[in-house]
Design an enzyme around this catalytic site. Sequence first.
Site, PDB file in Angstrom:
ATOM      1  CB  VAL A 130      -8.674   0.167  -7.171  1.00 28.21           C
ATOM      2  CG1 VAL A 130      -9.440  -1.017  -6.584  1.00 28.21           C
ATOM      3  CG2 VAL A 130      -8.337   1.175  -6.086  1.00 28.21           C
ATOM      4  CE  LYS A 203      -3.970  -2.967  -5.914  1.00 22.85           C
ATOM      5  NZ  LYS A 203      -3.485  -4.295  -6.329  1.00 22.85           N
ATOM      6  N   GLY A 300      -0.294  -5.885 -14.509  1.00 26.73           N
ATOM      7  CA  GLY A 300       0.323  -6.125 -15.816  1.00 26.73           C
ATOM      8  C   GLY A 300       0.425  -4.852 -16.623  1.00 26.73           C
TER       9      GLY A 300
HETATM   10  N1  HSE Z   1       1.156  -5.914  -6.955  1.00 32.45           N
HETATM   11  C1  HSE Z   1      -0.137  -5.604  -7.422  1.00 32.45           C
HETATM   12  C2  HSE Z   1      -0.913  -6.898  -7.608  1.00 32.45           C
HETATM   13  C3  HSE Z   1      -0.040  -4.872  -8.741  1.00 32.45           C
HETATM   14  O1  HSE Z   1      -0.298  -7.966  -7.612  1.00 32.45           O
HETATM   15  O2  HSE Z   1      -2.119  -6.860  -7.700  1.00 32.45           O
HETATM   16  C4  HSE Z   1      -1.311  -4.222  -9.157  1.00 32.45           C
HETATM   17  O3  HSE Z   1      -1.732  -3.260  -8.251  1.00 32.45           O
END
Ligand code: HSE
Length: 434
Positions: A130, A203, A300
């Site tokens: 998260v 999340k 990242g």
């Molecule tokens: N795809 C997700 C985002 C990656 O862009 O937040 C991190 O969980």
Amino acid sequence: MKSVKVGICGLGTVGGGTFNVLQRNADEIFRRCGRRIEVVQIAARSINPKCDTGSIEIIDDALALARNPDIDLVVELIGGDGIAKEVVLTAIEHGKHVVTANKALIAVHGNEIFARASEKGVSVGYEAAVAGGIPVIKAIREGLAGNRINWLAGIINGTGNFILTEMREKGRAFDDVLKEAQALGYAEADPTFDVEGIDAAHKLTILASIAFGIPLQFDKAYTEGITQLTTEDVNYAEALGYRIKHLGVARRTAEGIELRVHPTLIPAARLIANVNGVMNAVMVNGDAVGSTLYYGAGAGMEPTASAVVADLVDIARTLETASNQRVAPLAFQTDALSDEPVLPIAQCETAYYLRIQAKDHPGVLAQVASILSERGINIESIMQKEAEGQDGLIPIILLTHRVQEARMLDAIAALEALESVITPVVRIRVEQLD
Ligand code: HSE
């Protein structure tokens, strides 16, 4: 003290970042937890050119790694809920601790995974699942343990926030920005998870469980993406003093828990309204502490690795602690989870932004006002603009006070039935976050 022997499954963006942070900060980590964290095996389909793996054994069978008797702790960074679930359950069955960044896995299968881990007396860390590098799980589970949490609201998908920011600030096209987010490694393998709110709902499901002490219930989360947002609404929102953000909201009410992800107008003056690009932020409101805000990189390579490594350190520190004395995976003791219902979206309550495109006839505004007032919907402000397009329709923009969604949907149906309203009414929920 004996080192902790770690196996990493997946050496992509997050796996590569985790490996590099572990190597680079090995001494600092040792000073923090009093043990070396030693990567002894990696399961990966290919070598990550950004990682100097030296003599560490690299295999392609993640399940073999999960069974490896020389490994104490398995780091699952494959993603998705296919093989990743098998790897995690196999590791647990073999008495290994697990750290994962896999939000889909935890949100959908977490109840089962935590139950198996508890039977085996092992820990499952998921801080990186998260909000990337923000230690928000730790903040809620431990830092706010004295509170009864009232609500939380977060920008918890970096890709979506990056797209909205670039569209608003630079007028860039949606697809163009999404491609850049994919190239930067922010987007999910299936980017519809980002733009349709599924990733954020994973999340939010996790955050709601640890905030309210309820089992993980991803299937009950209401999810609406950002693909329908238009520049017009972004601009009208600005004119009214608001920003549109893709927000996950979990709120405790007398009737149950609201669990919803959708585009949301929030006052431009709020700190969270100014969280831009790939950055994430989560506001948490507790009865004792009031409102708190956690901010940082939500995706990242190394920001996410930061959270993975923090879990490794946490587990390394508590290896000798009896499992019933460790922090419970969902913050509350498993036998003390509550069965408070998660409310269907029709029973959730928010304020609304409405944009009605109407023919420029006398009395239209009065009809709109009477439809809303008949349903007890209080108008907070109203703005009528001049006709902009060829169709001669005038935009009427309204902000309402809080009302139950079902009642608002009934009002929208009545508005759309008016002879002078010939296009669907745009509605975006509004949160004051105060
Ligand atoms: N795809 C997700 C985002 C990656 O862009 O937040 C991190 O969980």
